[in-house]
Motif scaffolding. Sequence first.
Motif, PDB file in Angstrom:
ATOM      1  N   LEU A  32       0.837  -1.202   0.000  1.00 18.71           N
ATOM      2  CA  LEU A  32       0.000   0.000   0.000  1.00 18.71           C
ATOM      3  C   LEU A  32       0.873   1.254   0.000  1.00 18.71           C
ATOM      4  O   LEU A  32       0.583   2.232  -0.702  1.00 18.71           O
ATOM      5  N   LYS A  33       1.970   1.196   0.747  1.00 20.66           N
ATOM      6  CA  LYS A  33       2.915   2.322   0.750  1.00 20.66           C
ATOM      7  C   LYS A  33       3.514   2.509  -0.650  1.00 20.66           C
ATOM      8  O   LYS A  33       3.626   3.635  -1.139  1.00 20.66           O
ATOM      9  N   GLU A  34       3.876   1.417  -1.275  1.00 16.74           N
ATOM     10  CA  GLU A  34       4.450   1.483  -2.624  1.00 16.74           C
ATOM     11  C   GLU A  34       3.462   2.144  -3.599  1.00 16.74           C
ATOM     12  O   GLU A  34       3.832   2.978  -4.427  1.00 16.74           O
ATOM     13  N   GLU A  35       2.192   1.758  -3.488  1.00 17.55           N
ATOM     14  CA  GLU A  35       1.156   2.342  -4.356  1.00 17.55           C
ATOM     15  C   GLU A  35       1.013   3.845  -4.063  1.00 17.55           C
ATOM     16  O   GLU A  35       0.923   4.665  -4.975  1.00 17.55           O
ATOM     17  N   ALA A  36       1.010   4.197  -2.765  1.00 20.57           N
ATOM     18  CA  ALA A  36       0.833   5.598  -2.357  1.00 20.57           C
ATOM     19  C   ALA A  36       2.000   6.460  -2.828  1.00 20.57           C
ATOM     20  O   ALA A  36       1.827   7.568  -3.322  1.00 20.57           O
ATOM     21  N   VAL A  37       3.205   5.924  -2.691  1.00 22.17           N
ATOM     22  CA  VAL A  37       4.405   6.681  -3.051  1.00 22.17           C
ATOM     23  C   VAL A  37       4.562   6.747  -4.568  1.00 22.17           C
ATOM     24  O   VAL A  37       4.986   7.763  -5.127  1.00 22.17           O
ATOM     25  N   GLY A  38       4.177   5.674  -5.250  1.00 23.89           N
ATOM     26  CA  GLY A  38       4.342   5.619  -6.701  1.00 23.89           C
ATOM     27  C   GLY A  38       3.273   6.370  -7.471  1.00 23.89           C
ATOM     28  O   GLY A  38       3.417   6.614  -8.661  1.00 23.89           O
ATOM     29  N   HIS A  39       2.189   6.751  -6.788  1.00 20.32           N
ATOM     30  CA  HIS A  39       1.103   7.463  -7.474  1.00 20.32           C
ATOM     31  C   HIS A  39       1.574   8.854  -7.854  1.00 20.32           C
ATOM     32  O   HIS A  39       1.952   9.644  -6.988  1.00 20.32           O
ATOM     33  N   PHE A  40       1.530   9.178  -9.148  1.00 20.48           N
ATOM     34  CA  PHE A  40       2.036  10.468  -9.601  1.00 20.48           C
ATOM     35  C   PHE A  40       1.032  11.578  -9.293  1.00 20.48           C
ATOM     36  O   PHE A  40      -0.122  11.485  -9.664  1.00 20.48           O
ATOM     37  N   SER A  41       1.509  12.607  -8.614  1.00 18.97           N
ATOM     38  CA  SER A  41       0.695  13.788  -8.313  1.00 18.97           C
ATOM     39  C   SER A  41      -0.448  13.478  -7.345  1.00 18.97           C
ATOM     40  O   SER A  41      -0.357  12.553  -6.552  1.00 18.97           O
ATOM     41  N   ASN A  42      -1.528  14.256  -7.412  1.00 22.42           N
ATOM     42  CA  ASN A  42      -2.603  14.164  -6.417  1.00 22.42           C
ATOM     43  C   ASN A  42      -3.457  12.915  -6.586  1.00 22.42           C
ATOM     44  O   ASN A  42      -3.707  12.474  -7.701  1.00 22.42           O
ATOM     45  N   GLY A  43      -3.927  12.395  -5.478  1.00 18.48           N
ATOM     46  CA  GLY A  43      -4.822  11.251  -5.555  1.00 18.48           C
ATOM     47  C   GLY A  43      -4.944  10.533  -4.236  1.00 18.48           C
ATOM     48  O   GLY A  43      -4.616  11.084  -3.171  1.00 18.48           O
ATOM     49  N   TRP A  44      -5.413   9.291  -4.329  1.00 17.96           N
ATOM     50  CA  TRP A  44      -5.720   8.489  -3.144  1.00 17.96           C
ATOM     51  C   TRP A  44      -5.256   7.052  -3.365  1.00 17.96           C
ATOM     52  O   TRP A  44      -5.545   6.471  -4.424  1.00 17.96           O
ATOM     53  N   ALA A  45      -4.586   6.472  -2.377  1.00 20.61           N
ATOM     54  CA  ALA A  45      -4.264   5.041  -2.419  1.00 20.61           C
ATOM     55  C   ALA A  45      -5.384   4.289  -1.706  1.00 20.61           C
ATOM     56  O   ALA A  45      -5.863   4.732  -0.655  1.00 20.61           O
ATOM     57  N   TRP A  46      -5.779   3.155  -2.271  1.00 19.79           N
ATOM     58  CA  TRP A  46      -6.942   2.423  -1.754  1.00 19.79           C
ATOM     59  C   TRP A  46      -6.664   0.943  -1.522  1.00 19.79           C
ATOM     60  O   TRP A  46      -6.008   0.292  -2.338  1.00 19.79           O
ATOM     61  N   LEU A  47      -7.220   0.443  -0.435  1.00 18.72           N
ATOM     62  CA  LEU A  47      -7.422  -0.994  -0.266  1.00 18.72           C
ATOM     63  C   LEU A  47      -8.923  -1.212  -0.479  1.00 18.72           C
ATOM     64  O   LEU A  47      -9.742  -0.572   0.203  1.00 18.72           O
ATOM     65  N   VAL A  48      -9.251  -2.045  -1.452  1.00 23.61           N
ATOM     66  CA  VAL A  48     -10.664  -2.274  -1.760  1.00 23.61           C
ATOM     67  C   VAL A  48     -10.965  -3.769  -1.762  1.00 23.61           C
ATOM     68  O   VAL A  48     -10.055  -4.611  -1.788  1.00 23.61           O
TER      69      VAL A  48
END
Length: 208
Positions: free
Chosen positions: A115-131
């Motif tokens: 989840l951290k990898e997804e959050a850090v790798g997301h370019f610019s503004n947004g939201w990391a999610w567990l769904v």
Amino acid sequence: MPFTLPDLPFPKSALGDYMSQETLDYHHGKHHKAYVDKTNGMLSDKGLSGASLAQVIRAAREKGDNPLFNNSAQIWNHSFYWNCLAPPEGQQPSGKLAELIAEEFGSTDQLLAKLKEEAVGHFSNGWAWLVLDRDRLSITSLRDADTPLVHEGMKPLLTLDVWEHAYYIDYRNARPDFAEKVLGNIVNWDFVGQNLDGKGEARADQQG
Ligand code: MN
């Protein structure tokens, strides 16, 4: 009725250094409030009086009304986000949630690393999610104000706001540090576990 800014589900000082009172003053009191005010300001002539927040979000998406979609989705995303947080008391996933995490990721540490990898790798503004996608846990991220409410197969369980306004006061530009500290210490795993019932949407919805 206009939409309202929901109260935080914890005292502003309760998250300690992981998320300061100053961050909450700005992020909840100014950013989240601005989305509420802007949404209310746009709704007067849209023929959506009495619609719930979730109904407004979906109607805005269907009509291609991007300003209304962005602001209303951000009300819901932030309302959900605050519920995902809790004071640092050593909480861990339990019960069915712990079982699903072990099945899908091997361990909570491995889930948090992904989840951290997804959050850090997301370019610019947004939201990391567990769904929850059918009966399986899944990690993804969405851009800007985009929200699981308008995506098939995305029942929201847990989110991390990765807009810069979420971490700049406490962590400056260090998104990786922010993600690690928040995910490792102040997640409300009871709330995440409750959302396995598929009703997470309703927990951040409100009646218009
Ligand atoms: Mn935010």
